[in-house]
Design a protein around this motif. Structure first.
Motif, PDB file in Angstrom:
ATOM      1  N   VAL A  15     -21.807  35.560  -1.382  1.00 40.91           N
ATOM      2  CA  VAL A  15     -21.966  35.866  -2.775  1.00 40.91           C
ATOM      3  C   VAL A  15     -20.946  37.177  -2.895  1.00 40.91           C
ATOM      4  O   VAL A  15     -20.756  38.306  -2.162  1.00 40.91           O
ATOM      5  N   THR A  16     -20.050  37.023  -3.918  1.00 41.28           N
ATOM      6  CA  THR A  16     -19.129  38.039  -4.192  1.00 41.28           C
ATOM      7  C   THR A  16     -19.262  38.661  -5.728  1.00 41.28           C
ATOM      8  O   THR A  16     -19.148  37.971  -6.717  1.00 41.28           O
ATOM      9  N   GLY A  17     -19.709  39.978  -5.640  1.00 38.74           N
ATOM     10  CA  GLY A  17     -19.397  40.647  -6.794  1.00 38.74           C
ATOM     11  C   GLY A  17     -20.149  40.208  -7.952  1.00 38.74           C
ATOM     12  O   GLY A  17     -19.764  40.285  -9.178  1.00 38.74           O
ATOM     13  N   ALA A  27     -29.900  44.586 -13.114  1.00 34.46           N
ATOM     14  CA  ALA A  27     -30.532  44.300 -12.124  1.00 34.46           C
ATOM     15  C   ALA A  27     -29.671  44.439 -10.765  1.00 34.46           C
ATOM     16  O   ALA A  27     -29.961  44.691  -9.908  1.00 34.46           O
ATOM     17  N   LEU A  28     -28.468  43.424 -11.040  1.00 37.08           N
ATOM     18  CA  LEU A  28     -27.533  43.644 -10.185  1.00 37.08           C
ATOM     19  C   LEU A  28     -26.086  43.960 -10.439  1.00 37.08           C
ATOM     20  O   LEU A  28     -25.747  43.533 -11.583  1.00 37.08           O
ATOM     21  N   ASP A  29     -25.405  44.555  -9.816  1.00 33.30           N
ATOM     22  CA  ASP A  29     -24.069  45.241 -10.369  1.00 33.30           C
ATOM     23  C   ASP A  29     -22.971  45.256  -9.156  1.00 33.30           C
ATOM     24  O   ASP A  29     -23.086  46.147  -8.230  1.00 33.30           O
ATOM     25  N   THR A  63     -28.805  33.184 -13.794  1.00 35.70           N
ATOM     26  CA  THR A  63     -27.170  32.950 -13.606  1.00 35.70           C
ATOM     27  C   THR A  63     -26.530  34.155 -13.664  1.00 35.70           C
ATOM     28  O   THR A  63     -26.731  34.735 -14.690  1.00 35.70           O
ATOM     29  N   PRO A  64     -25.629  34.595 -12.922  1.00 41.73           N
ATOM     30  CA  PRO A  64     -25.132  36.090 -12.790  1.00 41.73           C
ATOM     31  C   PRO A  64     -24.106  35.902 -14.104  1.00 41.73           C
ATOM     32  O   PRO A  64     -23.499  34.906 -14.333  1.00 41.73           O
ATOM     33  N   ALA A  65     -23.816  37.087 -14.541  1.00 42.79           N
ATOM     34  CA  ALA A  65     -22.789  37.239 -15.649  1.00 42.79           C
ATOM     35  C   ALA A  65     -21.346  37.283 -15.221  1.00 42.79           C
ATOM     36  O   ALA A  65     -20.384  37.071 -15.974  1.00 42.79           O
ATOM     37  N   ALA A  66     -21.282  37.745 -13.774  1.00 43.54           N
ATOM     38  CA  ALA A  66     -19.888  37.864 -13.047  1.00 43.54           C
ATOM     39  C   ALA A  66     -20.321  37.463 -11.745  1.00 43.54           C
ATOM     40  O   ALA A  66     -21.436  37.703 -11.007  1.00 43.54           O
ATOM     41  N   GLY A  67     -19.350  37.288 -11.128  1.00 45.43           N
ATOM     42  CA  GLY A  67     -19.149  37.097  -9.602  1.00 45.43           C
ATOM     43  C   GLY A  67     -19.170  35.658  -9.233  1.00 45.43           C
ATOM     44  O   GLY A  67     -19.329  34.688 -10.056  1.00 45.43           O
ATOM     45  N   THR A  68     -19.032  35.451  -7.843  1.00 46.01           N
ATOM     46  CA  THR A  68     -19.300  33.887  -7.275  1.00 46.01           C
ATOM     47  C   THR A  68     -20.291  33.886  -6.230  1.00 46.01           C
ATOM     48  O   THR A  68     -20.571  34.957  -5.460  1.00 46.01           O
ATOM     49  N   ILE A  69     -20.829  32.878  -6.033  1.00 45.38           N
ATOM     50  CA  ILE A  69     -21.612  32.478  -4.993  1.00 45.38           C
ATOM     51  C   ILE A  69     -21.153  30.987  -4.431  1.00 45.38           C
ATOM     52  O   ILE A  69     -21.219  30.065  -5.217  1.00 45.38           O
ATOM     53  N   THR A  70     -21.204  31.169  -3.082  1.00 50.56           N
ATOM     54  CA  THR A  70     -20.659  29.851  -2.369  1.00 50.56           C
ATOM     55  C   THR A  70     -21.464  29.610  -1.436  1.00 50.56           C
ATOM     56  O   THR A  70     -21.996  30.213  -0.717  1.00 50.56           O
TER      57      THR A  70
END
Ligand SMILES: Nc1ncnc2c1ncn2[C@@H]1O[C@H](COP(=O)(O)OP(=O)(O)OP(=O)(O)O)[C@@H](O)[C@H]1O
Ligand SMILES: [Mg+2]
Length: 262
Positions: A15-17, A27-29, A63-70
């Motif tokens: 999980v990145t940013g 909620a997450l930053d 769904t995150p507004a930014a960042g990546t999840i692999t």
């Protein structure tokens, strides 16, 4: 006890940013988290820190507004939730979430991702019976592993909390996960149950990676290879248990906190 996982161990979840916003609430930053194969990663932090939201993002409930999840190097953000169990990602919810009108065994079977029948299955007779039998056997094996096989025919409402918590883990195992996300598995458990959970996680890690959200800090310290600490949606510390225990910012975030369990 925890074992250090070398850095060359394959990454299962990255999980990145990520940012997650709910109408005015951040909620997450910029949260990042790495989980490697056969590793147990603890996620701790005060109520409302964003721990469950992090799991919700990984399991595509939000769904995150930014960042990546692999996951094993592939982006999860383009996939619908229903595909996750097929990929080997399983989670338990913060609440119990067992169906009261199904038996323990039926609840566990319900955790199996629907598998597309193979051509051989479709041609063979009677394939449905065979699939049902296979699922029952797999569900029973999971209940045996969790030490609650004798409750297979019971209804969840009649069972002690500690038994119900094991049943939800047995259900999650039906996905044959390579990544298991556990949200507060120790909440409401007795000291004996917590010790048994520590042993169980130690044995499950040989065949999967585990991310663990938990307020039971001693338990997290005992089982985790690394711990990430969230506060107000941000990672304030990340590292091995002993470094987290010695971190004054972590102590301050928790100080005076009365933890509310769901
Ligand atoms: N669906 C939602 N809609 C609006 N706000 C939400 C939603 N889900 C979470 N939040 C908010 O996001 C923040 C993080 O919540 P989250 O449930 O992730 O915290 P947590 O760390 O799991 O807390 P706890 O330890 O109490 O379970 C909180 O301010 C919460 O109110
Ligand atoms: Mg939570």
């Amino acid at each position: 006890m925890s074992a250090q996982t070398p850095d060359e161990t394959p990454v299962v979840l990255e999980v990145t940013g990520i940012d997650v916003h709910f109408e005015g609430v951040i909620a997450l930053d910029g949260v990042s988290l790495t989980v490697r194969a056969n590793q147990i990663v603890g996620v701790i932090g005060p109520n409302g820190a964003g721990k469950t939201t992090l799991f919700n993002a990984v399991s595509r409930f939000v769904t995150p507004a930014a960042g990546t999840i692999t996951y094993h190097g592939h982006s999860l953000l383009d996939l619908p939730t229903w595909r996750l169990a097929h990929l080997g990602i399983a989670r338990t919810l913060q609440g119990l979430g067992l169906w009261p009108t199904l038996t323990v065994l039926e609840n566990v079977i319900a955790g199996a991702p629907s598998r597309t029948p193979l051509a051989a299955d479709m041609l063979a007779f009677p394939s449905a019976d065979r699939r049902t039998r296979t699922l029952r056997e797999e569900a029973m094996a999971n209940l045996v592993e969790l030490g609650v096989a004798d409750r297979a025919g019971a209804y969840p409402g009649a069972l002690p909390h500690g038994v119900q918590k094991r049943v939800i883990i047995a259900r999650a195992l039906m996905a044959r996960p390579s990544l298991l996300l556990l949200d507060e598995p120790a909440s409401g458990l007795s000291a004996t149950d917590v010790n048994q959970l520590i042993e169980l996680l130690g044995s499950l890690r040989s065949r999967m990676a585990i991310a663990l959200v938990e307020h039971h800090v001693d338990m997290v310290m005992a089982v985790s290879d690394t711990i990430t600490v969230l506060n107000l949606g941000q990672v304030i510390a990340s590292g091995p248990p002993e470094a987290i225990r010695a971190n004054s910012e972590v102590a301050n975030a928790y100080l005076g906190q009365t933890v509310a369990h769901a």
